[in-house]
Enzyme design. Sequence first.
Site, PDB file in Angstrom:
ATOM      1  N   LYS A 183      51.224  10.327  84.336  1.00  0.00           N
ATOM      2  CA  LYS A 183      52.222   9.928  84.332  1.00  0.00           C
ATOM      3  C   LYS A 183      51.080   8.677  84.706  1.00  0.00           C
ATOM      4  O   LYS A 183      51.567   6.858  84.822  1.00  0.00           O
ATOM      5  CB  LYS A 183      53.114   9.155  85.395  1.00  0.00           C
ATOM      6  CG  LYS A 183      54.339  10.129  86.310  1.00  0.00           C
ATOM      7  CD  LYS A 183      54.312   9.616  87.573  1.00  0.00           C
ATOM      8  CE  LYS A 183      55.397  10.937  87.827  1.00  0.00           C
ATOM      9  NZ  LYS A 183      55.123  11.107  89.978  1.00  0.00           N
ATOM     10  N   HIS A 197      29.053  22.306  84.205  1.00  0.00           N
ATOM     11  CA  HIS A 197      29.690  23.486  85.440  1.00  0.00           C
ATOM     12  C   HIS A 197      28.694  24.464  86.101  1.00  0.00           C
ATOM     13  O   HIS A 197      28.377  25.292  85.953  1.00  0.00           O
ATOM     14  CB  HIS A 197      30.354  24.567  84.277  1.00  0.00           C
ATOM     15  CG  HIS A 197      30.909  25.366  84.241  1.00  0.00           C
ATOM     16  ND1 HIS A 197      31.770  25.256  86.087  1.00  0.00           N
ATOM     17  CD2 HIS A 197      32.142  26.556  84.237  1.00  0.00           C
ATOM     18  CE1 HIS A 197      32.805  26.370  85.900  1.00  0.00           C
ATOM     19  NE2 HIS A 197      32.954  27.009  85.018  1.00  0.00           N
TER      20      HIS A 197
HETATM   21  N1   CP Z   1      33.724  30.571  83.579  1.00  0.00           N
HETATM   22  C1   CP Z   1      34.555  30.299  83.272  1.00  0.00           C
HETATM   23  O1   CP Z   1      35.092  28.910  83.693  1.00  0.00           O
HETATM   24  O2   CP Z   1      36.122  31.026  83.395  1.00  0.00           O
HETATM   25  P1   CP Z   1      37.032  29.797  82.721  1.00  0.00           P
HETATM   26  O3   CP Z   1      37.616  28.900  82.017  1.00  0.00           O
HETATM   27  O4   CP Z   1      38.215  31.358  82.677  1.00  0.00           O
HETATM   28  O5   CP Z   1      37.650  29.396  84.327  1.00  0.00           O
END
Ligand code: CP
Length: 308
Positions: A81, A130
């Site tokens: 939204k 990440h």
């Molecule tokens: N390695 C990893 O980030 O996998 P997903 O995208 O499945 O979380």
Amino acid sequence: MVRSIIDTTDLSVEEIDGLIDTAEDMMEHPREYAHTCDGMILSTLFYEPSTRTRLSFESAMLSLGGRVISTPSADSSSASKGESVADTVRVISCYADIIAMRHHKEGAAYVAAQYSAVPVINAGDGGHCHPTQTLADLCTIRREKGGFSGLTVGLCGDLKFGRTVHSLINAMSRYEGIRFVLISPEELKVPSYVKNESLKKKNIPYTQVTDLEEVIGELDILYMTRVQRERFFNEEDYLRLKDSYILTPEKLRSAKKDLSILHPLPRVNEISVKVDEDPRACYFKQVLYGRYMRMALITKLLKEAGRL
Ligand code: CP
């Protein structure tokens, strides 16, 4: 402001080593940690698809005795939204003690951390970084190799959009004697900002090549990655580049006997399933270690935030 983790550089080398020690203890004595997070709530806030990261965060919190809340997808949350990330995390801070967040935009987790009253863990922000995947990678490498120093690390595939690659370079550049071999098509090289910040500034030796077979015999670690279809601007480029590298038992014949093969997964076509039986394949162990590293990180951040 409470401490959040946006990239691995938010943790010192000593802290990373300590998290691996804790994760290893958790693997050996899971029952001793089964009530560490009693009464705590983790919210998973995922604006992008995930299997491993989301489920391993949820499994980690449940294994620590805590509970988990989440929306099934961004489409079914009020993000659809038009609610901002800032407002969303302010709201979730009222319901949860810690947030694991994945977002398609680079920097989204950083913004979330500015507005959250509880720790935010970046579970992947666009093509940026990440950090908890890197914690899983580092745990795997230390368990396989006994340490990090002196390793030749080959990173292969989509090094431009592969956020796990950027975080791993940032993290490993802080250990002694590391040498990187960056293997990618011309169009998918490591971005300049990663090379400048992590490699050039610290004089870390690296080479950039396009041919995996030319260098495979030099490597101690081979980190394969998927070509990130979701980050391409056109499908034609993706189709042209997607099978640039396919690791097979034949290609591994010239590799070291003690090579460790890692992949953050999901795998599409870049490692033949025939490689899975090779004792050098570590990618499913890597998945398991990711769960314990997330248990260790959740515990550390909740303690530091004064919630445990
Ligand atoms: N390695 C990893 O980030 O996998 P997903 O995208 O499945 O979380």
